[in-house]
Scaffold this motif. Structure first.
Motif, short mmCIF file in Angstrom:
data_model
loop_
_atom_site.label_atom_id
_atom_site.label_comp_id
_atom_site.label_asym_id
_atom_site.label_seq_id
_atom_site.Cartn_x
_atom_site.Cartn_y
_atom_site.Cartn_z
N ASN A 161 -48.62 72.29 116.56
CA ASN A 161 -47.75 73.41 116.95
C ASN A 161 -46.58 72.92 117.80
OD1 ASN A 161 -49.53 75.04 115.63
ND2 ASN A 161 -50.34 76.06 117.45
N TYR A 184 -49.04 80.37 109.86
CA TYR A 184 -48.24 80.30 111.08
C TYR A 184 -47.42 81.57 111.25
CZ TYR A 184 -49.32 75.41 111.95
OH TYR A 184 -49.97 74.24 112.24
N SER A 224 -51.03 79.90 115.23
CA SER A 224 -51.55 79.33 113.99
C SER A 224 -52.97 79.85 113.75
CB SER A 224 -51.56 77.80 114.05
OG SER A 224 -52.49 77.34 115.01
#
Length: 585
Positions: A56, A214, A277
């Motif tokens: 991320n 995402y 996520s």
């Protein structure tokens, strides 16, 4: 029971050891195996959390790179528009219109993350890089977007991700706009308003090929970008996921669509956005079944092995262990002269031989450790110099190129000379200790470079007593603190700031102060930074590196104090002992 006890007493010591050793080995082995399996599962989950969080952060870094490039484009166009305005006396001529348009096209060409660029000057003349931007342009003049921009001070202003009928090449394509009031650098007069458009697809391209789901959420938990197109510009509906996003947790396992799912979140640094996520737990822990099977096989084999070798070990274990015990006690009391004699080549024999070699080398290693500590101190300085951010050099070269392109050759020469002097000062011929005067000169060279980029952000003053210039100081003490004040204080402020650098003598000490009128910090943020120093954290690398290096060189003879107030500014005060060239060892 009595008969069993009697039979046990009649057994030889060898078999007593065997009968005691087997259950004492097997039972803990089974317990450890069960615990290890559970721990390994938790480790896999923790590792998954870490990997997803790291991924991320990488994604955020790439997206923020696009946003920073867009801001760089806006800053470049501000300079170039000023250059064109300065060039022409008649701003209504066709040549003037063409030059402004060419600058917009050039900015889009250099910064390809920008989808389109538009410019509305103070006379309501509209310039653009795409004909579709001219569609519904009247809506811009009556929009809140322009009203808000007129109240800014030339700072970059980001507008929310949404669909728009104006300032968009595709009204169905969500986009975010970076807007900036363009001011005359010399007079402060408003020249116009700059609009840089970034489509959601440009941001989504970073996450499109990811295996996990995402979502990029704004401050209202609305999805502004995602690799699931059906969720775009829609608020989160899953209550558990909403609770997680609003919590302080960075990772959690949730039940989503009746499936255990690993969710993680990481906030953006430059925007009020959050990257979330989702990964199915079963997919990330599928290796656990194989591991469990291998663990069972290993436990069975180990039990068989324990039974077979316990009988042999019982005969050999006692006597050599007593010798090792004796030798280790002597070592613990500082006697390294004991030489063990165990005539075997098994593990105990190897341990004895290793012990003999170890005791003869410990004294040598102790002396080498002291030498290595001194080398480490020198390596840390070399490492710090290597970590001077490369993008600073790139930005400086870009400024030199722009000045040359604008025909401002004298300023380009000054900038080039300042850049050379700055790097010459930071290198200092490899010397770790320099005079305070040399350090001040390095800071001046650095500020003269930065001022070309942020002339509309801050000014600076340097107040130094002449009687302290010849005292010695660690190289790169002030520059990282000055850079920190600019990039984390002054740059993010809505008002024009002032950076003040002071150096003066107080009793038998030198006082150094870096004072900025930037955004400052609240007490929570200030306590966090001070606590991180105590824990040797590298979160604030510039501050912590300077503090650590000063403490390493001056021991405990320094103080490093930070005072700050939100929206008022920050003051860093360093107290150092007086050191002349002859005092350095």
């Amino acid at each position: 029971m009595k008969k069993l006890k009697q039979n046990y007493k009649n057994l030889s010591i060898k078999y007593k050891l065997v009968l005691s050793f087997i259950p004492l080995s097997i039972i803990p082995l089974i317990i450890v195996s069960i615990y290890s399996t559970a721990s390994y599962k938790n480790t896999i989950i923790d590792r998954t959390f870490t990997n997803l969080t790291d991924n991320n952060k990488l994604i955020i870094s790439q997206i923020e790179g696009k946003l920073k490039n867009t801001e760089a484009c806006a800053n470049m166009l501000t300079i170039n528009i000023n250059r064109v305005v300065e060039k022409y006396t008649d701003e209504n001529s066709q040549s003037f219109y063409n030059d402004i348009s060419n600058e917009l096209y050039y900015g889009k060409l250099v910064f390809n993350d920008v989808d389109s660029i538009a410019y509305l000057d103070a006379e309501d003349n509209f310039y653009f890089t795409n004909i579709y931007l001219n569609k519904n342009v009247n809506d811009l003049n009556s929009s809140i977007l322009l009203d808000n921009l007129k109240n800014t001070t030339g700072k970059n202003y980001w507008y929310p991700m949404t669909t728009r009928k104006f300032l968009n090449t595709d009204s169905n394509q969500p986009s975010t706009i970076l807007a900036k009031k363009v001011l005359n650098i010399k007079t402060g007069k408003t020249l116009g308003y700059l609009f840089l458009n970034i489509h959601e697809s440009s941001i989504a391209s970073v996450i499109d090929n990811q295996s996990s789901n995402y979502y990029i959420l704004d401050g209202g938990n609305v999805t502004i970008s995602s690799n699931k197109s059906n969720s775009l510009l829609k608020p989160l509906e899953n209550e558990d996921l909403l609770d997680f996003v609003d919590s302080t947790d960075t990772s959690r396992i949730l039940k989503i669509n009746k499936t255990d799912t690993v969710v993680t979140k990481v906030p953006f640094k430059s925007m009020d956005w959050t990257l979330v996520s989702e990964s199915v737990l079963k997919d990330v822990t599928k290796e656990l079944d194989t591991t469990n099977f291998i663990m069972i096989v290993l436990v069975v084999l180990l039990i068989i092995f324990i039974i077979l070798v316990s009988n042999i070990i019982a005969n050999l274990i006692t006597h050599p262990i007593e010798k090792l015990k004796f030798g280790m006690k002597r070592v613990s009391h500082g006697d390294f002269s004991v030489n063990l004699t165990i005539n075997s080549k098994d593990e105990l024999g190897v341990l004895a031989a290793g012990y003999n070699k170890m005791s003869s080398r410990i004294e040598t290693l102790v002396s080498k450790i002291n030498e290595e500590q001194e080398k480490k101190r020198k390596y840390e300085l070399a490492l710090f110099q290597e970590q001077i951010k490369p993008h600073f050099l790139y930005n400086c070269l870009d400024v030199i190129y722009t000045l040359s392109d604008m025909g401002r050759n004298k300023e380009a020469k000054k900038t080039t000379k300042a850049l050379a002097d700055f790097y010459r000062g930071t290198l200092s011929g490899g010397s770790e200790i320099i005079s305070l005067g040399e350090e001040i000169k390095t800071v001046k060279d650095y500020l003269s470079l930065v001022r070309y980029q942020y002339s509309d952000v801050f000014n600076y003053e340097i107040i130094v007593d002449d009687n302290v210039l010849n005292y010695k100081i660690l190289k790169l003490t002030l520059q990282p603190l000055v850079e920190n004040a600019i990039y984390h204080g002054l740059k993010n402020s809505d008002k024009f700031g002032l950076l003040t650098i002071k150096a003066y003598k107080l009793d038998e000490t030198i006082i150094l102060q870096i004072i900025d009128t930037g955004i400052g910090m609240d007490s929570i943020k200030l306590n966090e930074i001070q606590n991180n120093f105590n824990k040797s954290s590298k979160t604030h690398f510039g501050l912590s590196s300077v503090q650590d290096r000063l403490k390493m060189f001056f021991k405990e003879d320094i103080t490093f104090d930070i005072k700050s107030k939100l929206n008022k500014g920050t003051t860093i005060t360093i107290t150092l002992p007086l050191i002349k060239g002859d005092d350095i060892k």
